[in-house]
Design a protein around this motif. Structure first.
Motif, PDB file in Angstrom:
ATOM      1  N   LEU A  20     -21.528 -16.933  24.176  1.00  0.00           N
ATOM      2  CA  LEU A  20     -22.025 -16.440  22.889  1.00  0.00           C
ATOM      3  C   LEU A  20     -22.490 -17.593  21.997  1.00  0.00           C
ATOM      4  CD1 LEU A  20     -19.323 -13.717  22.191  1.00  0.00           C
ATOM      5  CD2 LEU A  20     -21.665 -13.385  22.967  1.00  0.00           C
ATOM      6  N   PRO A  21     -23.435 -17.315  21.092  1.00  0.00           N
ATOM      7  CA  PRO A  21     -24.008 -18.359  20.242  1.00  0.00           C
ATOM      8  C   PRO A  21     -23.000 -19.165  19.420  1.00  0.00           C
ATOM      9  CG  PRO A  21     -25.308 -16.356  20.065  1.00  0.00           C
ATOM     10  CD  PRO A  21     -24.081 -16.022  20.881  1.00  0.00           C
ATOM     11  N   ILE A  22     -21.878 -18.560  19.033  1.00  0.00           N
ATOM     12  CA  ILE A  22     -20.920 -19.275  18.184  1.00  0.00           C
ATOM     13  C   ILE A  22     -20.320 -20.498  18.887  1.00  0.00           C
ATOM     14  CG2 ILE A  22     -18.822 -17.993  18.732  1.00  0.00           C
ATOM     15  CD1 ILE A  22     -18.469 -18.031  15.529  1.00  0.00           C
ATOM     16  N   GLU A  23     -20.367 -20.511  20.210  1.00  0.00           N
ATOM     17  CA  GLU A  23     -19.860 -21.665  20.970  1.00  0.00           C
ATOM     18  C   GLU A  23     -20.569 -22.952  20.559  1.00  0.00           C
ATOM     19  OE1 GLU A  23     -17.523 -22.045  23.387  1.00  0.00           O
ATOM     20  OE2 GLU A  23     -17.018 -19.987  23.851  1.00  0.00           O
ATOM     21  N   GLN A  24     -21.831 -22.838  20.169  1.00  0.00           N
ATOM     22  CA  GLN A  24     -22.625 -24.018  19.815  1.00  0.00           C
ATOM     23  C   GLN A  24     -22.092 -24.728  18.578  1.00  0.00           C
ATOM     24  OE1 GLN A  24     -26.627 -22.567  19.456  1.00  0.00           O
ATOM     25  NE2 GLN A  24     -26.717 -21.931  21.596  1.00  0.00           N
ATOM     26  N   ILE A  25     -21.416 -23.994  17.690  1.00  0.00           N
ATOM     27  CA  ILE A  25     -20.913 -24.623  16.467  1.00  0.00           C
ATOM     28  C   ILE A  25     -19.405 -24.860  16.502  1.00  0.00           C
ATOM     29  CG2 ILE A  25     -22.818 -23.738  15.064  1.00  0.00           C
ATOM     30  CD1 ILE A  25     -20.768 -21.732  13.851  1.00  0.00           C
ATOM     31  N   ARG A  26     -18.782 -24.637  17.632  1.00  0.00           N
ATOM     32  CA  ARG A  26     -17.325 -24.809  17.721  1.00  0.00           C
ATOM     33  C   ARG A  26     -16.871 -26.206  17.291  1.00  0.00           C
ATOM     34  NH1 ARG A  26     -13.467 -23.042  22.797  1.00  0.00           N
ATOM     35  NH2 ARG A  26     -11.486 -23.375  21.731  1.00  0.00           N
ATOM     36  N   PRO A  27     -17.504 -27.283  17.761  1.00  0.00           N
ATOM     37  CA  PRO A  27     -17.070 -28.617  17.294  1.00  0.00           C
ATOM     38  C   PRO A  27     -17.256 -28.793  15.789  1.00  0.00           C
ATOM     39  CG  PRO A  27     -18.431 -28.808  19.258  1.00  0.00           C
ATOM     40  CD  PRO A  27     -18.529 -27.378  18.798  1.00  0.00           C
ATOM     41  N   ASP A  28     -18.325 -28.225  15.242  1.00  0.00           N
ATOM     42  CA  ASP A  28     -18.561 -28.307  13.793  1.00  0.00           C
ATOM     43  C   ASP A  28     -17.473 -27.572  13.018  1.00  0.00           C
ATOM     44  OD1 ASP A  28     -20.935 -29.733  14.213  1.00  0.00           O
ATOM     45  OD2 ASP A  28     -22.087 -27.881  14.393  1.00  0.00           O
ATOM     46  N   LEU A  29     -17.051 -26.429  13.532  1.00  0.00           N
ATOM     47  CA  LEU A  29     -15.985 -25.670  12.871  1.00  0.00           C
ATOM     48  C   LEU A  29     -14.709 -26.493  12.798  1.00  0.00           C
ATOM     49  CD1 LEU A  29     -16.534 -22.207  14.572  1.00  0.00           C
ATOM     50  CD2 LEU A  29     -17.075 -22.811  12.202  1.00  0.00           C
ATOM     51  N   ALA A  30     -14.347 -27.131  13.895  1.00  0.00           N
ATOM     52  CA  ALA A  30     -13.134 -27.955  13.916  1.00  0.00           C
ATOM     53  C   ALA A  30     -13.242 -29.092  12.902  1.00  0.00           C
ATOM     54  CB  ALA A  30     -12.902 -28.509  15.321  1.00  0.00           C
ATOM     55  N   ARG A  31     -14.418 -29.724  12.824  1.00  0.00           N
ATOM     56  CA  ARG A  31     -14.629 -30.840  11.894  1.00  0.00           C
ATOM     57  C   ARG A  31     -14.549 -30.361  10.442  1.00  0.00           C
ATOM     58  NH1 ARG A  31     -18.916 -31.972   9.487  1.00  0.00           N
ATOM     59  NH2 ARG A  31     -20.296 -30.886  10.928  1.00  0.00           N
ATOM     60  N   ILE A  32     -15.206 -29.259  10.143  1.00  0.00           N
ATOM     61  CA  ILE A  32     -15.224 -28.726   8.774  1.00  0.00           C
ATOM     62  C   ILE A  32     -13.829 -28.292   8.338  1.00  0.00           C
ATOM     63  CG2 ILE A  32     -16.039 -26.788   7.365  1.00  0.00           C
ATOM     64  CD1 ILE A  32     -18.684 -26.993   9.031  1.00  0.00           C
ATOM     65  N   LEU A  33     -13.076 -27.679   9.243  1.00  0.00           N
ATOM     66  CA  LEU A  33     -11.749 -27.184   8.887  1.00  0.00           C
ATOM     67  C   LEU A  33     -10.719 -28.294   8.705  1.00  0.00           C
ATOM     68  CD1 LEU A  33     -11.732 -23.951  11.010  1.00  0.00           C
ATOM     69  CD2 LEU A  33     -11.676 -24.113   8.513  1.00  0.00           C
ATOM     70  N   GLN A  34     -11.084 -29.529   9.024  1.00  0.00           N
ATOM     71  CA  GLN A  34     -10.209 -30.666   8.716  1.00  0.00           C
ATOM     72  C   GLN A  34     -10.137 -30.876   7.201  1.00  0.00           C
ATOM     73  OE1 GLN A  34      -8.297 -31.895  10.757  1.00  0.00           O
ATOM     74  NE2 GLN A  34      -9.253 -32.462  12.670  1.00  0.00           N
ATOM     75  N   ASP A  35     -11.225 -30.504   6.508  1.00  0.00           N
ATOM     76  CA  ASP A  35     -11.352 -30.805   5.082  1.00  0.00           C
ATOM     77  C   ASP A  35     -11.244 -29.600   4.151  1.00  0.00           C
ATOM     78  OD1 ASP A  35     -11.826 -33.495   5.754  1.00  0.00           O
ATOM     79  OD2 ASP A  35     -13.949 -33.062   6.079  1.00  0.00           O
ATOM     80  N   THR A  36     -11.206 -28.390   4.706  1.00  0.00           N
ATOM     81  CA  THR A  36     -11.199 -27.212   3.849  1.00  0.00           C
ATOM     82  C   THR A  36     -10.323 -26.122   4.450  1.00  0.00           C
ATOM     83  OG1 THR A  36     -12.603 -25.621   2.685  1.00  0.00           O
ATOM     84  CG2 THR A  36     -13.253 -26.191   4.920  1.00  0.00           C
ATOM     85  N   GLN A  37      -9.829 -25.235   3.614  1.00  0.00           N
ATOM     86  CA  GLN A  37      -8.994 -24.130   4.082  1.00  0.00           C
ATOM     87  C   GLN A  37      -9.765 -22.834   4.210  1.00  0.00           C
ATOM     88  OE1 GLN A  37      -5.664 -23.762   1.449  1.00  0.00           O
ATOM     89  NE2 GLN A  37      -4.722 -25.635   2.148  1.00  0.00           N
ATOM     90  N   VAL A  38     -10.945 -22.781   3.618  1.00  0.00           N
ATOM     91  CA  VAL A  38     -11.735 -21.561   3.620  1.00  0.00           C
ATOM     92  C   VAL A  38     -13.108 -21.856   4.202  1.00  0.00           C
ATOM     93  CG1 VAL A  38     -12.777 -19.748   2.198  1.00  0.00           C
ATOM     94  CG2 VAL A  38     -10.546 -20.695   1.585  1.00  0.00           C
ATOM     95  N   VAL A  40     -16.720 -19.608   5.407  1.00  0.00           N
ATOM     96  CA  VAL A  40     -17.444 -18.349   5.557  1.00  0.00           C
ATOM     97  C   VAL A  40     -18.484 -18.556   6.643  1.00  0.00           C
ATOM     98  CG1 VAL A  40     -18.949 -16.657   4.424  1.00  0.00           C
ATOM     99  CG2 VAL A  40     -17.085 -17.737   3.144  1.00  0.00           C
ATOM    100  N   VAL A  41     -18.462 -17.680   7.636  1.00  0.00           N
ATOM    101  CA  VAL A  41     -19.399 -17.773   8.752  1.00  0.00           C
ATOM    102  C   VAL A  41     -20.280 -16.538   8.742  1.00  0.00           C
ATOM    103  CG1 VAL A  41     -19.625 -17.900  11.257  1.00  0.00           C
ATOM    104  CG2 VAL A  41     -17.763 -19.107  10.118  1.00  0.00           C
ATOM    105  N   SER A  42     -21.572 -16.766   8.817  1.00  0.00           N
ATOM    106  CA  SER A  42     -22.541 -15.683   8.857  1.00  0.00           C
ATOM    107  C   SER A  42     -23.346 -15.824  10.135  1.00  0.00           C
ATOM    108  CB  SER A  42     -23.463 -15.775   7.631  1.00  0.00           C
ATOM    109  OG  SER A  42     -24.474 -14.801   7.698  1.00  0.00           O
ATOM    110  N   GLY A  43     -23.546 -14.716  10.811  1.00  0.00           N
ATOM    111  CA  GLY A  43     -24.323 -14.765  12.052  1.00  0.00           C
ATOM    112  C   GLY A  43     -24.711 -13.373  12.474  1.00  0.00           C
ATOM    113  N   GLY A  44     -25.595 -13.301  13.419  1.00  0.00           N
ATOM    114  CA  GLY A  44     -26.100 -12.017  13.888  1.00  0.00           C
ATOM    115  C   GLY A  44     -25.067 -11.224  14.665  1.00  0.00           C
ATOM    116  N   THR A  45     -25.374  -9.958  14.852  1.00  0.00           N
ATOM    117  CA  THR A  45     -24.527  -9.078  15.652  1.00  0.00           C
ATOM    118  C   THR A  45     -24.420  -9.620  17.069  1.00  0.00           C
ATOM    119  OG1 THR A  45     -25.245  -7.190  14.340  1.00  0.00           O
ATOM    120  CG2 THR A  45     -24.272  -6.708  16.500  1.00  0.00           C
ATOM    121  N   GLY A  46     -23.198  -9.666  17.586  1.00  0.00           N
ATOM    122  CA  GLY A  46     -22.993 -10.134  18.952  1.00  0.00           C
ATOM    123  C   GLY A  46     -22.930 -11.642  19.109  1.00  0.00           C
TER     124      GLY A  46
END
Length: 91
Positions: A20-38, A40-46
């Motif tokens: 699924l497309p969200i796999e492409q941003i998985r490393p970015d999510l881990a990096r961003i969540l080091q600095d924030t607790q909240v 918001v992710v927006s993306g298409g259906t599926g």
């Protein structure tokens, strides 16, 4: 602390990994969540927002206490379906 789980230790079903497309941003999510607790992710259906993202949070968390992950759905039946799908994906 977040760190992307190595592919060979990923508890999801092998046929779903990277599908699924969200796999492409998985490393970015881990990096961003080091600095924030909240986040918001927006993306298409599926794209995997509802089923994959909560699993990433759970699997990539590297602290002793597990994170609290909340996923909302507009209807009860949808919430049950999501829970069943995630349970199936994790085996």
């Amino acid at each position: 602390d977040f760190e992307v789980t190595p592919r060979d230790k990923d508890p999801r079903r092998p046929e779903l990994r990277g599908a699924l497309p969200i796999e492409q941003i998985r490393p970015d999510l881990a990096r961003i969540l080091q600095d924030t607790q909240v986040l918001v992710v927006s993306g298409g259906t599926g794209s995997g927002k509802t089923t994959q993202l909560p699993q990433f949070l759970l699997d990539d968390w590297r602290s002793p206490d597990p994170p609290r992950v909340v996923v909302t759905q507009p209807r009860r039946i949808a919430a049950i379906s999501v829970a069943e799908r995630v349970a199936w994906e994790r085996g």
